[in-house]
Enzyme design. Structure first.
Site, PDB file in Angstrom:
ATOM      1  N   SER A  24     -11.178   0.101   3.164  1.00 11.05           N
ATOM      2  CA  SER A  24     -10.406  -0.290   4.352  1.00 11.05           C
ATOM      3  C   SER A  24      -9.841   0.950   5.031  1.00 11.05           C
ATOM      4  CB  SER A  24      -9.265  -1.227   3.960  1.00 11.05           C
ATOM      5  OG  SER A  24      -9.771  -2.450   3.467  1.00 11.05           O
TER       6      SER A  24
ATOM      7  N   GLU B 149      -5.022   3.659   6.244  1.00 12.35           N
ATOM      8  CA  GLU B 149      -4.966   3.414   4.799  1.00 12.35           C
ATOM      9  C   GLU B 149      -5.712   4.523   4.061  1.00 12.35           C
ATOM     10  OE1 GLU B 149      -6.248  -0.073   1.619  1.00 12.35           O
ATOM     11  OE2 GLU B 149      -5.356  -0.628   3.542  1.00 12.35           O
TER      12      GLU B 149
ATOM     13  N   ARG C   3       0.818  -1.219   0.000  1.00  7.37           N
ATOM     14  CA  ARG C   3       0.000   0.000   0.000  1.00  7.37           C
ATOM     15  C   ARG C   3       0.851   1.268   0.000  1.00  7.37           C
ATOM     16  NH1 ARG C   3      -2.410  -3.742  -1.071  1.00  7.37           N
ATOM     17  NH2 ARG C   3      -4.386  -4.540  -0.221  1.00  7.37           N
TER      18      ARG C   3
END
EC number: 1.3.1.98
Length: 323
Positions: A229, A299, A180
């Site tokens: 998320s 995130e 990520r």
């Protein structure tokens, strides 16, 4: 709140521009959370040339931020100073086959549309994009992934425009991808990318896509105002497990709630402000830290100025402990 009109201060910005310029554009209309203050100036360039020309004229002390489909974004209630760049589907939404099991796609293309184009072309390896509710610009920036596959496994090279209006081509290696994350300069606005798949029959690709959709419908609150998320998975565990263990499933702050269905998803139940959502997230981080010693990382990207309700400290305190 409203910011001073940049077009009044710099009228030359509108000269010769083919795209759309809007002062104090409400960003709640373009984010999946449906919250947040305005952009001081929003620019939707007609194409890459238009983007480059605009950036060349923009004073260097004016902040610039690209915003895609707004699915993984929390805009604070005070809004964003400077210029928000939002790439148009017309100028940055094309997909074409370029040979060698490769597709070139614009940065404004929704992830699931790339998966659909790959299926029609008989190219496997893209089904995971069916379950990611965002655009390719964001996927390229944060190495978006799902179901065991990440963007770095498919991206070959991308094109970008920097703050001075210069064009660049970056390879996969140049991006420095990790979980990520990418090492690409924040100064770059991605315009398109080349992706490579593997030959696969369309029927089996579509079965994979259907499986991804079915899983998402079973496990995620996809019909809610959510940003996907909320926290990255910590090493050796899942974020949702830590959130659940800390007693935060269903936790609410104002109009914001950690989903009962999937407790790593924050949702706007209808009345949430950006402050509600961020305060909820930091409350969860503080409780997880107190329960397990794990420092969850966001995130979701949180951007902009805090509003009248004031700033929110990480973990609710400078010492990393719940206040």
């Amino acid at each position: 709140m409203a910011f001073p009109d940049l077009l009044e201060q710099y009228p030359e910005l509108a000269e010769g521009i083919g795209g759309k310029l809007t002062a104090n554009q409400p960003l709640s209309a373009v984010t999946w959370f449906r919250t947040g203050g305005p952009a001081q100036l929003m620019f939707q360039p007609a194409d890459e040339d238009d983007l480059a020309a605009f950036l060349k004229k923009l004073p260097k002390d004016v902040p610039v931020l690209p915003v895609g489909l707004g699915s993984n974004l929390l805009i604070r209630d005070g809004g964003l100073k400077g210029v928000v760049i939002r790439l148009s589907a017309k100028g940055f939404g094309s997909i074409e086959e370029v040979g060698g099991n490769r597709l070139r796609a614009g940065a404004a293309v929704p992830d699931k549309r790339l998966a659909e184009a790959a299926a029609k072309a008989g190219l496997g390896g893209f089904a995971f994009y069916t379950g990611i509710p965002g655009g390719l610009g964001g996927a390229l920036r944060m190495n978006a992934g799902a179901h065991g596959t990440e963007t770095r496994e498919r991206m070959v090279e991308l094109t970008a425009v920097d703050r001075d209006g210069n064009r660049h081509v970056l390879t996969n290696e140049d991006m420095g991808y990790a979980y990520r994350h990418s090492e690409a300069s924040k100064d770059l606005i991605f315009s398109s990318a080349v992706f490579e798949g593997v030959p696969q029959d369309e029927a089996s690709i579509r079965q994979e896509m259907a499986d991804v959709v079915a899983h998402r419908e079973r496990a995620q609150p996809i019909r809610e105002k959510t940003g996907g998320s909320t926290f990255k998975n910590p090493p050796g565990t899942s974020a949702w497990k830590e959130v659940d263990a800390a007693g935060c499933r269903g936790l609410t702050v104002g109009g914001a709630q950690m989903s009962e269905m999937h407790c790593n998803f924050m949702i706007n139940t209808g009345t949430a402000t950006g402050h509600d959502l961020e305060l909820l997230g930091e409350t969860v981080r503080a409780r997880v830290l107190a329960h397990s010693g794990i420092r969850l990382e966001w995130e979701i990207k949180r951007l902009g100025e805090f509003g009248s309700q004031g700033a929110i400290e990480p973990f609710l305190g400078k010492e990393g402990e719940a206040a």
